[in-house]
Design a protein around this motif. Structure first.
Motif, PDB file in Angstrom:
ATOM      1  N   ASP A 171       0.832  -1.208   0.000  1.00 24.45           N
ATOM      2  CA  ASP A 171       0.000   0.000   0.000  1.00 24.45           C
ATOM      3  C   ASP A 171       0.865   1.257   0.000  1.00 24.45           C
ATOM      4  O   ASP A 171       0.551   2.243  -0.678  1.00 24.45           O
ATOM      5  CB  ASP A 171      -0.927   0.010   1.220  1.00 24.45           C
ATOM      6  CG  ASP A 171      -2.056  -1.005   1.109  1.00 24.45           C
ATOM      7  OD1 ASP A 171      -2.297  -1.515  -0.004  1.00 24.45           O
ATOM      8  OD2 ASP A 171      -2.689  -1.304   2.149  1.00 24.45           O
ATOM      9  N   ARG A 172       1.957   1.216   0.763  1.00 25.99           N
ATOM     10  CA  ARG A 172       2.844   2.387   0.813  1.00 25.99           C
ATOM     11  C   ARG A 172       3.534   2.610  -0.527  1.00 25.99           C
ATOM     12  O   ARG A 172       3.732   3.753  -0.944  1.00 25.99           O
ATOM     13  CB  ARG A 172       3.891   2.210   1.923  1.00 25.99           C
ATOM     14  CG  ARG A 172       3.330   2.325   3.335  1.00 25.99           C
ATOM     15  CD  ARG A 172       4.439   2.468   4.365  1.00 25.99           C
ATOM     16  NE  ARG A 172       5.301   1.296   4.419  1.00 25.99           N
ATOM     17  CZ  ARG A 172       5.070   0.234   5.184  1.00 25.99           C
ATOM     18  NH1 ARG A 172       3.985   0.192   5.962  1.00 25.99           N
ATOM     19  NH2 ARG A 172       5.905  -0.788   5.194  1.00 25.99           N
ATOM     20  N   PHE A 173       3.897   1.522  -1.208  1.00 24.78           N
ATOM     21  CA  PHE A 173       4.583   1.671  -2.495  1.00 24.78           C
ATOM     22  C   PHE A 173       3.611   2.069  -3.608  1.00 24.78           C
ATOM     23  O   PHE A 173       3.925   2.904  -4.453  1.00 24.78           O
ATOM     24  CB  PHE A 173       5.297   0.370  -2.866  1.00 24.78           C
ATOM     25  CG  PHE A 173       5.925   0.403  -4.235  1.00 24.78           C
ATOM     26  CD1 PHE A 173       7.003   1.233  -4.498  1.00 24.78           C
ATOM     27  CD2 PHE A 173       5.422  -0.380  -5.271  1.00 24.78           C
ATOM     28  CE1 PHE A 173       7.577   1.280  -5.766  1.00 24.78           C
ATOM     29  CE2 PHE A 173       5.989  -0.348  -6.537  1.00 24.78           C
ATOM     30  CZ  PHE A 173       7.070   0.488  -6.784  1.00 24.78           C
ATOM     31  N   GLY A 174       2.436   1.479  -3.638  1.00 21.39           N
ATOM     32  CA  GLY A 174       1.449   1.792  -4.663  1.00 21.39           C
ATOM     33  C   GLY A 174       1.824   1.271  -6.040  1.00 21.39           C
ATOM     34  O   GLY A 174       2.047   2.052  -6.972  1.00 21.39           O
ATOM     35  N   PRO A 175       1.913  -0.052  -6.230  1.00 22.61           N
ATOM     36  CA  PRO A 175       2.342  -0.604  -7.523  1.00 22.61           C
ATOM     37  C   PRO A 175       1.363  -0.288  -8.647  1.00 22.61           C
ATOM     38  O   PRO A 175       0.150  -0.243  -8.442  1.00 22.61           O
ATOM     39  CB  PRO A 175       2.397  -2.113  -7.254  1.00 22.61           C
ATOM     40  CG  PRO A 175       1.419  -2.337  -6.139  1.00 22.61           C
ATOM     41  CD  PRO A 175       1.521  -1.114  -5.274  1.00 22.61           C
ATOM     42  N   GLU A 176       1.926  -0.075  -9.839  1.00 23.32           N
ATOM     43  CA  GLU A 176       1.111   0.166 -11.034  1.00 23.32           C
ATOM     44  C   GLU A 176       1.178  -0.995 -12.021  1.00 23.32           C
ATOM     45  O   GLU A 176       0.273  -1.175 -12.837  1.00 23.32           O
ATOM     46  CB  GLU A 176       1.569   1.449 -11.722  1.00 23.32           C
ATOM     47  CG  GLU A 176       1.336   2.697 -10.891  1.00 23.32           C
ATOM     48  CD  GLU A 176       1.884   3.943 -11.547  1.00 23.32           C
ATOM     49  OE1 GLU A 176       1.213   4.991 -11.457  1.00 23.32           O
ATOM     50  OE2 GLU A 176       2.978   3.878 -12.149  1.00 23.32           O
ATOM     51  N   VAL A 177       2.274  -1.781 -11.969  1.00 21.67           N
ATOM     52  CA  VAL A 177       2.437  -2.961 -12.820  1.00 21.67           C
ATOM     53  C   VAL A 177       3.153  -4.027 -11.994  1.00 21.67           C
ATOM     54  O   VAL A 177       4.055  -3.714 -11.211  1.00 21.67           O
ATOM     55  CB  VAL A 177       3.259  -2.656 -14.093  1.00 21.67           C
ATOM     56  CG1 VAL A 177       3.430  -3.928 -14.936  1.00 21.67           C
ATOM     57  CG2 VAL A 177       2.605  -1.575 -14.928  1.00 21.67           C
ATOM     58  N   LEU A 178       2.758  -5.298 -12.181  1.00 23.89           N
ATOM     59  CA  LEU A 178       3.421  -6.424 -11.527  1.00 23.89           C
ATOM     60  C   LEU A 178       4.205  -7.221 -12.558  1.00 23.89           C
ATOM     61  O   LEU A 178       3.683  -7.565 -13.620  1.00 23.89           O
ATOM     62  CB  LEU A 178       2.385  -7.334 -10.862  1.00 23.89           C
ATOM     63  CG  LEU A 178       2.901  -8.662 -10.280  1.00 23.89           C
ATOM     64  CD1 LEU A 178       3.897  -8.409  -9.147  1.00 23.89           C
ATOM     65  CD2 LEU A 178       1.742  -9.532  -9.798  1.00 23.89           C
ATOM     66  N   PHE A 179       5.477  -7.516 -12.227  1.00 25.67           N
ATOM     67  CA  PHE A 179       6.325  -8.379 -13.049  1.00 25.67           C
ATOM     68  C   PHE A 179       6.727  -9.575 -12.197  1.00 25.67           C
ATOM     69  O   PHE A 179       7.238  -9.411 -11.086  1.00 25.67           O
ATOM     70  CB  PHE A 179       7.575  -7.622 -13.499  1.00 25.67           C
ATOM     71  CG  PHE A 179       8.575  -8.466 -14.249  1.00 25.67           C
ATOM     72  CD1 PHE A 179       8.447  -8.673 -15.613  1.00 25.67           C
ATOM     73  CD2 PHE A 179       9.652  -9.048 -13.594  1.00 25.67           C
ATOM     74  CE1 PHE A 179       9.371  -9.443 -16.312  1.00 25.67           C
ATOM     75  CE2 PHE A 179      10.581  -9.823 -14.275  1.00 25.67           C
ATOM     76  CZ  PHE A 179      10.436 -10.018 -15.639  1.00 25.67           C
TER      77      PHE A 179
END
Length: 443
Positions: A130-138
């Motif tokens: 939640d703190r990082f806020g990912p936009e894409v997962l690899f």
């Protein structure tokens, strides 16, 4: 243009490092990605510094042995450790020791490796994400734990997914235990679900691409193994004039991959040395393989087994060779294991500017790879190896041609700068689709 790259979450078994093949590949894929926009969730940290990095989350309770077996093992471990804490040794006949031994046997009987497939988002990991806020997962989806984690992350954050896979590990991964069939079905369902959810899917070579597209009915691209072409100065093809003709193998030694064929190479080199051709063979392998291969080749005087140098010294080791060799086993079990695999070392070998010899069966993808590009000598049968090495030792122009061709292929297909630019373009397109080539498997 790095400011418009997405906030990328990398979910892999390995961390970013310069010690393992997976870690090196990650470092080269994403080496110039903005640090604030890159986060890694991993299980194994080969780089101790990663324990202190705010953008690295080391998995613990999220993966491992499933319940209730994990709790039972913890209880037995505590019981076994308690007498020792009071100054008493726990004998093998102690009831707790006997119970621990029986529990381990029960785990093997019930499912073995399959039971180590817990993959569950913990409150700590969710807060970190939640703190990082990912936009894409690899992710490399390297086992059932990571498949489960990846699907849960996608369920929670609803972000695009990019998947890569290096070999056909799900085929027959879980077998031999009472519950293995259940986990094997769970694995394949999770794997297919992950592929269906992916915006891009990557494999390592043409054979795997064709096989996976037939099997899963969806497009796959090929993600080349990157090498830093600027890290070294390729040598000329004639390196050890006046000295023994030096052959080098650098890499792991697995039973169902290259071990048997590596011994074949040692035997061929010894035959040449006994016949009067000054020849020697250096095997550079990680420390955990040294004892095994030393036992295999102890009776051959032409070979020296050494611990692999650090990644920043590997080019020097390769450049000391007159010939580099990539062996692949010929047996049926190895076929099941490596039938779609292209060893990552091929890019490293080709970029060194040294001539390369591939020894392995015609079905091996690496044989097709180098033969179709004309960038290595090939022996695809169990005889003729010594003759081919002898021919290469006596034909400097052929070695120079192979070395030059290999370097050309490395620059065109594996240059890390080129691979990174293509990856960055692809990740931007995942968020704002404009180029369909990767999605259609042409990237």
């Amino acid at each position: 243009m790095s400011s418009n790259l997405p906030r990328l979450l990398v979910l892999t078994s390995s961390d970013f490092n310069l010690h393992t093949s997976g870690g090196i590949a990650l470092t080269r894929f994403f080496g110039d990605w903005p640090k604030k926009r890159l986060a890694s969730v991993c299980r194994d940290a080969a780089n101790p510094d990663n324990y202190r990095q705010p953008n690295v989350y080391l998995l613990n309770r999220e993966v491992g042995l499933i319940e209730p077996f994990a709790s039972a093992r913890r209880i037995l471990s505590l019981l076994r450790a308690n007498p020792a804490a009071e100054g008493e040794a726990v004998a093998d006949s102690h009831p707790v020791a006997v119970a621990s031994s029986l529990a381990e046997r029960a785990l093997a009987y019930l499912g073995g490796e399959a039971l180590y497939s817990r993959g569950k988002l913990s409150p700590e990991l969710m807060a970190w994400l939640d703190r990082f806020g990912p936009e894409v997962l690899f992710t490399d989806a390297s086992d059932l734990s990571f498949i489960r984690l990846a699907n849960q992350i996608l369920d929670r954050y609803r972000i695009p997914l990019v998947v890569e896979t290096y070999d056909d590990w799900p085929s027959g991964r879980y077998s031999g235990g009472l519950l293995s069939g259940h986990f094997d079905r769970d694995l394949k369902r999770g794997y297919v679900r992950l592929f269906n959810r992916a915006s891009r899917r990557f494999v390592v070579g043409d054979a795997m691409k064709r096989a996976y597209e037939r099997r899963y009915g969806m497009p796959f691209g090929i993600l080349a193994t990157p090498v830093e072409m600027g890290d070294h100065k390729p040598e000329t093809a004639s390196q050890n004039q006046g000295a023994a003709f030096t052959i080098v193998y650098a890499g792991a030694v697995y039973d169902h991959s290259q071990r048997e064929s590596l011994v074949d190479v040692v035997r061929a080199v010894q035959d040449l040395a006994d016949g009067g051709l000054p020849t020697r063979f250096r095997i550079l392998t990680p420390e955990r393989f040294v004892g095994t291969i030393q036992g295999d080749v102890a009776s051959f005087g032409c070979v020296k087994v050494e611990v692999s140098p650090a990644s920043d010294a590997i080019y020097s080791a390769l450049s000391s060779a007159d010939l580099l060799v990539i062996p692949v086993n010929f047996d049926r079990e190895s076929y099941r294991t490596v039938r779609y695999s292209v060893p990552g070392k091929v890019a490293l070998y080709l970029s060194s500017g040294r001539p390369v010899l591939v020894y392995g069966p015609s079905w091996a993808p690496i044989v097709d790879y180098v033969r179709s590009r004309g960038c290595a000598a090939v022996v695809d049968r169990r005889d003729g190896l010594a003759e081919t090495i002898s021919d290469l030792a006596s034909d400097e122009s052929k070695r120079e041609h192979l070395a030059a061709r290999g370097l050309e292929v490395a620059r065109r297909e594996h240059d890390a700068d080129v691979v990174r630019r293509r990856l960055q373009r692809m990740f931007r397109d995942v968020l704002a689709p404009t180029d369909p080539s990767f999605a259609e498997g042409r990237g």
